[in-house]
Scaffold this active site. Structure first.
Site, mmCIF file in Angstrom:
data_model
loop_
_atom_site.group_PDB
_atom_site.id
_atom_site.type_symbol
_atom_site.label_atom_id
_atom_site.label_comp_id
_atom_site.label_asym_id
_atom_site.label_seq_id
_atom_site.Cartn_x
_atom_site.Cartn_y
_atom_site.Cartn_z
ATOM 1 N N LYS A 75 -79.622 81.317 37.359
ATOM 2 C CA LYS A 75 -78.377 80.722 36.872
ATOM 3 C C LYS A 75 -78.593 79.217 36.696
ATOM 4 O O LYS A 75 -79.316 78.600 37.502
ATOM 5 C CB LYS A 75 -77.269 81.001 37.896
ATOM 6 C CG LYS A 75 -75.874 80.579 37.478
ATOM 7 C CD LYS A 75 -74.869 80.972 38.562
ATOM 8 C CE LYS A 75 -73.446 80.601 38.220
ATOM 9 N NZ LYS A 75 -72.481 81.052 39.240
ATOM 10 N N SER A 150 -68.659 83.598 37.343
ATOM 11 C CA SER A 150 -69.293 82.640 36.485
ATOM 12 C C SER A 150 -70.776 82.918 36.207
ATOM 13 O O SER A 150 -71.333 82.321 35.289
ATOM 14 C CB SER A 150 -69.160 81.251 37.119
ATOM 15 O OG SER A 150 -69.842 81.196 38.359
ATOM 16 N N SER A 174 -68.434 85.149 41.966
ATOM 17 C CA SER A 174 -69.206 84.924 40.740
ATOM 18 C C SER A 174 -70.513 85.683 40.608
ATOM 19 O O SER A 174 -71.119 85.671 39.550
ATOM 20 C CB SER A 174 -69.495 83.438 40.566
ATOM 21 O OG SER A 174 -68.369 82.822 40.014
HETATM 22 N N1 GLN Z 1 -63.896 83.236 39.432
HETATM 23 C C1 GLN Z 1 -63.891 82.366 40.565
HETATM 24 C C2 GLN Z 1 -63.476 80.973 40.166
HETATM 25 O O1 GLN Z 1 -63.277 80.739 39.017
HETATM 26 C C3 GLN Z 1 -65.188 82.432 41.280
HETATM 27 C C4 GLN Z 1 -66.143 81.364 40.970
HETATM 28 C C5 GLN Z 1 -67.422 81.465 41.681
HETATM 29 O O2 GLN Z 1 -67.633 82.347 42.521
HETATM 30 N N2 GLN Z 1 -68.283 80.518 41.413
HETATM 31 O O3 GLN Z 1 -63.335 80.121 40.998
#
Ligand code: GLN
Length: 472
Positions: A75, A150, A174
């Site tokens: 990532k 993400s 994420s």
């Molecule tokens: N979808 C969550 C957010 O927008 C999780 C993000 C993540 O785990 N980095 O905060």
């Protein structure tokens, strides 16, 4: 062997038998990335074949190991010395990492070949990868839909066969949510199990690096290769911090009221009911559990996370890192750098975070959320004295269409309802593919989430493998 579906273990067998070399594998995956239509990658590293040759040379000298010569994607928020890393943001567009993240260094030592960096929501904020400053990644199961986020680039890359496994980061889901949307395994370790040194910070008390893979065994393999106490991350823990499981898992708790809530898609409930029968067939006893505070985890998360975000992202001021506007007075330069460098979702969270930490609102929001977090942690500890794991769906619905939720932040935040609890509680959790549902003529994947007590990852792997067997 089909490299598009091969697990790390399959590739390992091929490398050991001499049917493949690290170079031949790297070439095949690079060709797949070249032909990709999902826009999973932001870039391929410039030294892939050199890395692969070095792995082959180690094997020729008699070295072996489960990850020697295995290709992996990363990532775009993890540092490798000299390589571009942008966290999906314009503010770090031309930034090159000055050092290597501890978890990646461990993988390098194990002989992993890093292929390139995958797309993500800017600074890991989002559930669809639509908040990337660079491109929109498509779900390989239906290219009109999002891959989740993400870590959407990592999930789509594994699902599309561009790489056997990838690393993601999980602050509120994420790794698990995109894994569920793309039909792959996604695993988040206990907070502090894997070093965060060299992971671009989002919410420091929540972030963990975790793998996206094609099997539970591969997730276990990557976890054991990356875990461990690190002097460069004081929140990593040693072997004596938490107890280990003492017996094989037997009981799985199901928080029915939480899952039956309005807003959970009926296809998800149906798929989850089938998943539970598979867990029973695999020999586990299901018991109802009630964790009332679990449904408040989302509210805690959207206070604690932005508070930490506003503090962590204060460093992007145009002075030390990345983008710098050419204003002549310093204050205007700060303001314009951040105005031009950050996208709308990041700005929204910076505002929210600054607000909940401000004098006058700190007690009402931030302090209350932190207190509630302790209550949730205690509730988890209590439940794990009666059951070995908790099962829920990973997401309230299958993958949505590109553009469908991007105008409504709250709709997007609700995606995280089942996943954020594990981050707030600091406990490990895994998402495992649990079949598909047909939507508009396409088969969309769904996921089963399992959570366990701190440092009880082995329970998740044991139950996960049993569940996988029942799904064959
Ligand atoms: N979808 C969550 C957010 O927008 C999780 C993000 C993540 O785990 N980095 O905060």
């Amino acid at each position: 062997m089909n490299i598009k579906t091969a697990t790390i273990k399959d590739l390992q067998t091929a490398l050991e038998s001499g049917a493949e070399t690290a170079v031949s594998l790297a070439e095949k995956y690079l060709a797949a990335i070249e032909a990709d239509t999902t826009d999973s990658f932001l870039g391929v590293y410039d030294d892939v074949l050199q890395q692969a040759k070095a792995a082959d040379a180690r094997r020729e000298k008699g070295e072996s190991g489960p990850l020697l010569g295995i290709p992996l994607a990363v990532k775009d928020n993890m540092l490798i010395t000299g390589k571009p890393v942008s966290a999906g943001s314009k503010i770090l567009e031309d930034y090159k990492a000055p050092y290597t993240a501890t978890a990646l260094k461990k993988l390098q030592e194990s002989g992993v070949v890093f292929l390139g960096r995958t797309n993500m929501d800017e600074f890991a904020m989002g559930s669809s990868t639509e908040h990337s400053a660079y491109q929109v990644t498509k779900n390989p199961h239906d290219e009109a839909r999002v891959p989740g986020g993400s870590s959407g680039g990592s999930a789509a890359a594994v699902a599309a066969g561009l790489v056997p496994a990838a690393l993601g980061s999980d602050t509120g889901g994420s790794v698990r949510q995109p894994a569920s949307f793309c039909g792959v395994v996604g695993f988040k370790p206990t907070y502090g199990a894997v070093s965060r040194y060299g992971l671009i910070a989002m919410g420091s008390s929540l972030d963990q690096i975790g793998p996206l893979t094609r099997s539970v065994a591969d997730a276990e393999l990557l976890f054991s290769a990356t875990r461990g106490q690190d002097p460069l991350d004081s929140t990593t823990y040693g072997s004596d911090t938490y107890s280990e499981p003492t017996a094989a898992p037997k009981k799985i708790g199901v928080p029915r009221a939480f899952i039956d809530a309005d807003g959970v898609d009926p296809v998800v409930k149906e798929n989850f009911a089938i998943a539970l029968t598979k867990l029973e067939r695999a020999g586990y006893e299901l018991v109802d559990v009630q964790i009332d505070i679990l449904s408040e985890a989302l509210a805690m998360y959207y206070i604690i996370m932005p508070a930490e975000v506003s503090s962590n992202l204060a460093r992007y001021d145009g002075v030390t890192y990345g983008l710098r506007t050419d204003d002549t007075d310093l204050f205007t330069q700060y303001v314009h750098t951040r105005r031009d460098g950050f996208g709308p979702e990041v700005k929204r969270r910076l505002l929210l975070g600054t607000y909940v930490l401000s004098t006058g609102y700190y007690d009402a929001y931030y302090r209350t959320a932190v207190r509630a977090r302790r209550v949730l942690e205690a509730a988890f500890t209590k439940v794990f004295s009666t059951v070995d794991a908790i099962a829920t769906p990973t997401t309230p619905a299958p993958a949505f269409k590109i553009g469908e939720k991007s105008a409504d932040p709250l709709e997007m935040y609700i995606q995280d309802i089942f996943t954020v609890g594990a981050n707030i509680g600091g406990i490990p959790a895994i998402s495992i593919p649990s079949g598909t549902t047909e939507v508009e003529g396409k088969e969309l994947p769904l996921g089963l989430q399992l959570m366990a007590d701190k440092n009880h990852e082995s329970i998740l792997f044991t139950i996960g493998k049993g569940f996988e067997n029942e799904c064959l």
